[in-house]
Each structure stands twice: as structure tokens, then as C-alpha cells.
Design a protein around this motif. Sequence first.
Motif, PDB file in Angstrom:
ATOM      1  N   PHE A  28       0.876  -1.062   0.009  1.00  0.00           N
ATOM      2  CA  PHE A  28      -0.010  -0.224  -0.046  1.00  0.00           C
ATOM      3  C   PHE A  28       0.855   1.224   0.089  1.00  0.00           C
ATOM      4  N   VAL A  29       0.816   2.080  -0.984  1.00  0.00           N
ATOM      5  CA  VAL A  29       1.427   3.400  -0.996  1.00  0.00           C
ATOM      6  C   VAL A  29       0.642   4.594  -0.800  1.00  0.00           C
ATOM      7  N   PHE A  30       1.043   5.113   0.344  1.00  0.00           N
ATOM      8  CA  PHE A  30       0.261   6.324   1.273  1.00  0.00           C
ATOM      9  C   PHE A  30       1.374   7.465   1.230  1.00  0.00           C
ATOM     10  N   GLY A  31       0.620   8.544   0.987  1.00  0.00           N
ATOM     11  CA  GLY A  31       1.490   9.655   0.920  1.00  0.00           C
ATOM     12  C   GLY A  31       0.800  10.985   1.000  1.00  0.00           C
ATOM     13  N   ASP A  32       1.239  12.235   1.158  1.00  0.00           N
ATOM     14  CA  ASP A  32       0.477  13.467   0.768  1.00  0.00           C
ATOM     15  C   ASP A  32       0.925  13.954  -0.595  1.00  0.00           C
ATOM     16  N   VAL A  33       0.273  14.837  -1.005  1.00  0.00           N
ATOM     17  CA  VAL A  33       0.641  15.466  -2.593  1.00  0.00           C
ATOM     18  C   VAL A  33       1.937  15.497  -2.807  1.00  0.00           C
ATOM     19  N   ASP A 113       3.468   8.155 -14.824  1.00  0.00           N
ATOM     20  CA  ASP A 113       2.145   8.592 -15.105  1.00  0.00           C
ATOM     21  C   ASP A 113       0.886   7.975 -14.457  1.00  0.00           C
ATOM     22  N   LYS A 114       0.909   7.066 -13.727  1.00  0.00           N
ATOM     23  CA  LYS A 114      -0.195   6.419 -12.915  1.00  0.00           C
ATOM     24  C   LYS A 114      -0.223   7.198 -11.585  1.00  0.00           C
ATOM     25  N   LEU A 115       1.092   7.510 -10.824  1.00  0.00           N
ATOM     26  CA  LEU A 115       1.007   8.326  -9.863  1.00  0.00           C
ATOM     27  C   LEU A 115       0.297   9.808 -10.109  1.00  0.00           C
ATOM     28  N   GLU A 116       0.825  10.389 -11.183  1.00  0.00           N
ATOM     29  CA  GLU A 116       0.066  11.615 -11.556  1.00  0.00           C
ATOM     30  C   GLU A 116      -1.503  11.614 -11.764  1.00  0.00           C
ATOM     31  N   LYS A 117      -1.847  10.404 -12.297  1.00  0.00           N
ATOM     32  CA  LYS A 117      -3.502  10.002 -12.282  1.00  0.00           C
ATOM     33  C   LYS A 117      -3.793   9.919 -11.005  1.00  0.00           C
ATOM     34  N   VAL A 118      -3.571   9.208 -10.297  1.00  0.00           N
ATOM     35  CA  VAL A 118      -4.087   8.976  -8.903  1.00  0.00           C
ATOM     36  C   VAL A 118      -3.934  10.174  -8.036  1.00  0.00           C
ATOM     37  N   ILE A 130      -5.506   3.208  -7.279  1.00  0.00           N
ATOM     38  CA  ILE A 130      -5.117   2.184  -8.731  1.00  0.00           C
ATOM     39  C   ILE A 130      -4.247   1.134  -8.468  1.00  0.00           C
ATOM     40  N   HIS A 131      -4.418   0.049  -8.769  1.00  0.00           N
ATOM     41  CA  HIS A 131      -3.679  -1.237  -8.447  1.00  0.00           C
ATOM     42  C   HIS A 131      -2.849  -1.573  -9.769  1.00  0.00           C
ATOM     43  N   LEU A 132      -1.809  -2.092  -9.173  1.00  0.00           N
ATOM     44  CA  LEU A 132      -0.691  -2.502 -10.177  1.00  0.00           C
ATOM     45  C   LEU A 132      -0.374  -3.949 -10.028  1.00  0.00           C
ATOM     46  N   ASP A 133      -0.655  -5.160 -10.442  1.00  0.00           N
ATOM     47  CA  ASP A 133      -0.084  -6.345 -10.356  1.00  0.00           C
ATOM     48  C   ASP A 133       0.201  -6.880 -11.727  1.00  0.00           C
ATOM     49  N   ASP A 134       0.817  -8.280 -11.462  1.00  0.00           N
ATOM     50  CA  ASP A 134       1.255  -9.009 -12.615  1.00  0.00           C
ATOM     51  C   ASP A 134       0.192  -9.879 -13.339  1.00  0.00           C
ATOM     52  N   THR A 135      -1.226  -9.919 -12.767  1.00  0.00           N
ATOM     53  CA  THR A 135      -2.010 -10.718 -13.471  1.00  0.00           C
ATOM     54  C   THR A 135      -3.095  -9.815 -14.211  1.00  0.00           C
ATOM     55  N   SER A 136      -3.112  -8.251 -13.904  1.00  0.00           N
ATOM     56  CA  SER A 136      -4.045  -7.729 -14.496  1.00  0.00           C
ATOM     57  C   SER A 136      -3.602  -6.686 -15.331  1.00  0.00           C
ATOM     58  N   ASP A 137      -2.114  -6.396 -15.385  1.00  0.00           N
ATOM     59  CA  ASP A 137      -1.660  -5.037 -16.145  1.00  0.00           C
ATOM     60  C   ASP A 137      -0.394  -5.892 -16.761  1.00  0.00           C
ATOM     61  N   ALA A 138      -0.409  -6.105 -17.981  1.00  0.00           N
ATOM     62  CA  ALA A 138       0.527  -6.590 -18.980  1.00  0.00           C
ATOM     63  C   ALA A 138       1.826  -6.024 -18.945  1.00  0.00           C
ATOM     64  N   LEU A 149      -1.661   2.006  -5.219  1.00  0.00           N
ATOM     65  CA  LEU A 149      -1.710   3.396  -5.138  1.00  0.00           C
ATOM     66  C   LEU A 149      -2.749   4.148  -4.506  1.00  0.00           C
ATOM     67  N   ARG A 150      -2.625   4.295  -3.323  1.00  0.00           N
ATOM     68  CA  ARG A 150      -4.084   5.259  -2.657  1.00  0.00           C
ATOM     69  C   ARG A 150      -4.091   6.506  -3.002  1.00  0.00           C
ATOM     70  N   GLY A 151      -5.176   7.246  -2.831  1.00  0.00           N
ATOM     71  CA  GLY A 151      -5.385   8.492  -3.254  1.00  0.00           C
ATOM     72  C   GLY A 151      -4.434   9.445  -2.090  1.00  0.00           C
ATOM     73  N   PRO A 152      -3.642  10.433  -2.470  1.00  0.00           N
ATOM     74  CA  PRO A 152      -2.835  11.080  -1.664  1.00  0.00           C
ATOM     75  C   PRO A 152      -3.792  12.012  -0.765  1.00  0.00           C
ATOM     76  N   MET A 153      -3.323  12.209   0.559  1.00  0.00           N
ATOM     77  CA  MET A 153      -3.844  13.189   1.449  1.00  0.00           C
ATOM     78  C   MET A 153      -3.369  14.686   1.225  1.00  0.00           C
TER      79      MET A 153
END
Length: 209
Positions: A28-33, A113-118, A130-138, A149-153
Motif C-alpha cells: 500500500f502506497v500512502f503519501g501526501d500530495v 503517469d499512474k502516480l500523476e493520475k491518482v 489504482i492497483h498494479l499487479d502482474d495478473t491484470s496489467d500486461a 497506489l492510494r489517493g494522496p492526502m
Amino acid sequence: MSTANLTFIRSQSCWECWDYYELRTDVFVFGDVEGYTHFRQQLLRAKTAKENIHLTVLERHPTSMRGVILPARDDGAAEARLKFIERFVSGKSGPNMELVIFGNKSGLQYLADKLEKVKKKFVGQPSEHIHLDDTSDAHVVPRSVSLNLRGPMRKWEREHFEEYGDLILKKGEDFLPAAIGYRVGDQEEYQEISASESDFLSLESVRRF
């Protein structure tokens, strides 16, 4: 509190259905902006870096995994490729697991780009992700740990953590894998990791173990 907060909280999740079961690490990735902005900047920096980039989070966030981004593999490929692994590390800050991020230039850009999107879509909403893993993302190469990647505080204060306060502020039972609990007393000197010396840092699609 000070800005540029970024944490990697080690957790476990499982795939369970009638014909399959797998237990896997889910980070789980947590952070502020500001923390997400810093993370993204370091990913972009790694595209041309010559040495590992350490995401130093432990001093302020002792519940976090360590984090390191390896220099990009300059393969000239347009297809994004990423590999996320974890390993046991020790040192002055004590035993911990380290999240290792490796990819080609397109892969590191993809993660940035995923970080910027979230950051734009879910700011102030840590329950969104946004979840990134080897079963759903080629673009994520097997076998990789998962990134959540959790929404930033907007502010790094407990009242903004929603239901994740204890997960962020307290060391959970998954901080270290139970199977390597015997290594808690280890005082090994920290050793840098490199793709050229690791059997597990491959960007190929073939499962190597």
C-alpha cells in the motif's frame, strides 16, 4: 506536520476461487500530495540515472518498507516493462523489507503517469486507488509484488487517513514475513542491489521461479 510524506506499507492479499489460491505481497502506497510529487520526480530521474535512487522514508515513517528505484534498463523498447520485488534488508534502522522498483524507460514513465493520475483524480481520497499487479496489467512482469497506489492526502494528519490510520501509524503483523522472523536480530550491512547481479530482476515475461 512536514510535507513530502511517502510510505510503503507491506500487507498481504490472496487470490481465492474454486480452483486456485495464492498469497501475495500487496504494498500500500500512502503519501501526501508532495510525497507523490517527490516519488514521481524520482521515477523520472531514474530514467537516466547511473546509481540506485533511495526513497528515504524510514526516519519519519518507521512503519514503512524501504524503497529503492533502480536505473532504467535502456533497451529502446516502446513497450513499458516494470518489475516490483521485495527483499529482506537490515542496517542501522533495523530489519525491514525493501521494495525494489525496476523497469525500462517506458516502464518508469508508465508508473510516473499512474502516480500523476491518482494524484489528480483521488486527492484527499485514500479509500480510492489504482492497483498494479502482474495478473491484470500486461506491463508488470511476473512474478512481481503488487502496488496499491492510494489517493494522496492533502494534509498528513491522522484525521485525513480515514480507516487507514492504524495501518499507516502502527507496525502490522505483515511488516516482516513470518517465515523470516528468525532474522530479526540480524545486523547485516546494507547491500546495494543491481539488475545485473540479481536472478530475479528480469523484464522478460517468462516466469523464472
